[in-house]
Enzyme design. Structure first.
Site, mmCIF file in Angstrom:
data_model
loop_
_atom_site.group_PDB
_atom_site.id
_atom_site.type_symbol
_atom_site.label_atom_id
_atom_site.label_comp_id
_atom_site.label_asym_id
_atom_site.label_seq_id
_atom_site.Cartn_x
_atom_site.Cartn_y
_atom_site.Cartn_z
ATOM 1 C CD GLU A 25 -3.047 -0.844 2.573
ATOM 2 O OE1 GLU A 25 -4.477 -1.451 1.825
ATOM 3 O OE2 GLU A 25 -2.593 -0.989 3.260
ATOM 4 C CB CYS A 60 6.097 -2.334 16.195
ATOM 5 S SG CYS A 60 7.855 -1.946 15.409
ATOM 6 N N GLY A 94 7.028 -2.096 5.623
ATOM 7 C CA GLY A 94 8.506 -2.541 6.398
ATOM 8 C C GLY A 94 9.673 -1.865 6.253
ATOM 9 C CB CYS A 142 6.904 -5.088 8.616
ATOM 10 S SG CYS A 142 7.927 -3.945 9.451
ATOM 11 C CB SER A 185 10.475 6.002 9.181
ATOM 12 O OG SER A 185 10.304 6.221 10.130
#
Length: 392
Positions: free
Chosen positions: A114, A138, A195, A134, A227
Site C-alpha cells: 500500500e 511492533c 516494511g 515486515c 523512517s
C-alpha cells in the site's frame, strides 16, 4: 512484559523469470550505462544515450520507446528488443474524505503493498513502502502483524513515486522544465509505509538516488525522510550514501516498554541507538532528527515519560512528532486522550523541542500511520489473539 525479539532476517532479492527482459526502471546511471554497453551501444555514444533515456523515463515519465523521438529508429528498436519499462500495477485507488489517496499496488509475483498520498497546504507527501510485510512485529502497528514476504526492488520503490505522479497528472508537458508549472503536488517522500527501509538498504538507496537526480524527478534530499525503527548498523550508511532526513520510530522512554512496543530494541537498545543518532546530523548535513512517538493510553504517555524523553534527547538536534494512535481491527491499545497528548507536548515544548501533534489522515480508508496492510494479507485477528502474540 514479553515480546518475540525481531529476527535478524536475511531478505533475498526476487529472482527474475528465465529469459525475462531487464527493466530499465530502477537502474542507477552506472547500471543503465553497463546495460546499454552490453547490448551493443557504441561506447562513444553511451553517455549521451544514458542522459537521453534518463530524461524520458524520469523527467517526462515516458513508457513507450517508440515515442522517444530524439533517439534514432534503430536505437529505439534495439531498446525494445532487449528491455522493458515496467511499473507496479495499481489494483485499487481509495479517496478519503480529507483528500488522502491510498493505492493498493501489485508487484511481480502477485504480492501487494500500500502507498499513501497526503495532500497539504502548499505540499503533498507520498508515503512509500519498502517491503512486502515486515519483520519488526511492533505491537501497536497493523503492518507488523503481516509476515515479511520479500524486499521490494529499486524499480518497485521508485515505481510507487512514478505511479503517484501518473495519478496526479504531474509529469511536465513537452517544453516545460521541472517545477515550471508551480508548486508540486508530490513535493515530499516519506519512507514510512510497509516494511523497515534499512532492512532493504541497497534497493532503497538506489531508488532514492534516482528520485533525487536533478535531471529526472529531482526531489531534493531534504524533501525525503527515511523512517527506521533503529537498525543501528545501517544508520551511518544512510547518512553517507543517501543523506536524506531521518526519522526514528521511538515510542518509549525505557527499554522495558520499548522492548514490547518496538522489539528491535532488544538487539539495539535505547542507549546504543541514541549514541549512533548523535552523529547523523553532522554526517548528513541534516538540520535535526525527527523522533516519532505514538501516544498509547496508559502505556507511554505520562508526564514522567515526557520528562524522561527530554533527558534522552539532550545533545541531539531533534523534534518529536506526537502521533495519536490509529486504531485498527484487533489492536491491543487505545489512543491517549487529547488532553493527555497536549500535556505531554507542553512538557516537550517548554524544554525547547518542537512537538507537533500529527493530525490523523485517511483513517476512514485505513491509510493512517500504522494502519497499512495489503488487502490480501489483512487477516482479521481478534484483539485477544494479537495481544497474546505481542506478549501483552
Amino acid at each position: 512484559m514479553k515480546a518475540p525479539i525481531t529476527p535478524d532476517a536475511l531478505t533475498v532479492p526476487r529472482k527474475e523469470a528465465p529469459g525475462a527482459k531487464p527493466n530499465l526502471i530502477g537502474l542507477t546511471r552506472d547500471a543503465l550505462r553497463a546495460a546499454l554497453l552490453e547490448v551493443g551501444t557504441p561506447e562513444k555514444q553511451v553517455k549521451m544515450r544514458v542522459n537521453q533515456l534518463w530524461q524520458w523515463l524520469y523527467h517526462w515519465g515516458e513508457r513507450d520507446f517508440a515515442r522517444m523521438t530524439n533517439l534514432s529508429k534503430d536505437f529505439r528498436a534495439l531498446l525494445a528488443d532487449h528491455f522493458v519499462i515496467e511499473l507496479p500495477e495499481v489494483v485499487t485507488r481509495q479517496l478519503s474524505e480529507d483528500g488522502t489517496r491510498k493505492y493498493l499496488v501489485r508487484i511481480a509475483g502477485g504480492h501487494e503493498v500500500e502507498v499513501v498520498y497526503i495532500p497539504e497546504e502548499g505540499r503533498g507527501t507520498l508515503c512509500v513502502s519498502s517491503q512486502v510485510g515486515c519483520t519488526l512485529t511492533c505491537s501497536f502497528c497493523h503492518t507488523g502483524t503481516q509476515k515479511l514476504v520479500r524486499n521490494l526492488t529499486a524499480a518497485e520503490v521508485v515505481g510507487q513515486v512514478m505511479l503517484a505522479r501518473d495519478d496526479l497528472g504531474e509529469w511536465p508537458e513537452p517544453g516545460t522544465g521541472t517545477g515550471d508549472a508551480g508548486p508540486r503536488l508530490l513535493s515530499n517522500i516519506v519512507l514510512m509505509g510497509m516494511g523497515e527501509p534499512l532492512y532493504n538498504f541497497e534497493n532503497v538507496r538506489d531508488a532514492m538516488n534516482i528520485v533525487m537526480d536533478g535531471e529526472g524527478i529531482a526531489l531534493g534530499r531534504r524533501r525525503i525522510t527515511l523512517s527506521t525503527s533503529g537498525v543501528v548498523p545501517e544508520i551511518a550508511r544512510t547518512a553517507q550514501e543517501i543523506g536524506c532526513l531521518l526519522a526514528v520510530s521511538f515510542h518509549a522512554t525505557t527499554d522495558a516498554v520499548r522492548d514490547v512496543l518496538v522489539p528491535i530494541n532488544k538487539r539495539w537498545n535505547i542507549e546504543t541507538l541514541l549514541a549512533t543518532l548523535k552523529d547523523y546530523p553532522k554526517v548528513s548535513n541534516s538540520e535535526r532528527i525527527t523522533f516519532e512517538y505514538v501516544m498509547l493510553d496508559g502505556v507511554n504517555d505520562s508526564d514522567e515519560d515526557a520528562r524522561r524523553l527530554v533527558g534522552l534527547l539532550d545533545g541531539i538536534p531533534a523534534k518529536v512528532n506526537l502521533i495519536p494512535f490509529n486504531e485498527w481491527p484487533g489492536a491491543p491499545y487505545r489512543r491517549s486522550s487529547n488532553n493527555r497528548i497536549r500535556a505531554f507536548a507542553t512538557i516537550l515544548m517548554q524544554a525547547g523541542y518542537a512537538s507537533p501533534i500529527r493530525t490523523p489522515r485517511g483513517e476512514d480508508i485505513m491509510a493512517a500511520c500504522g494502519q497499512l496492510k495489503s488487502a490480501t494479507e489483512r487477516a482479521r485477528k481478534s484483539r485477544a489473539q494479537i495481544a497474546a502474540e505481542a506478549g501483552l
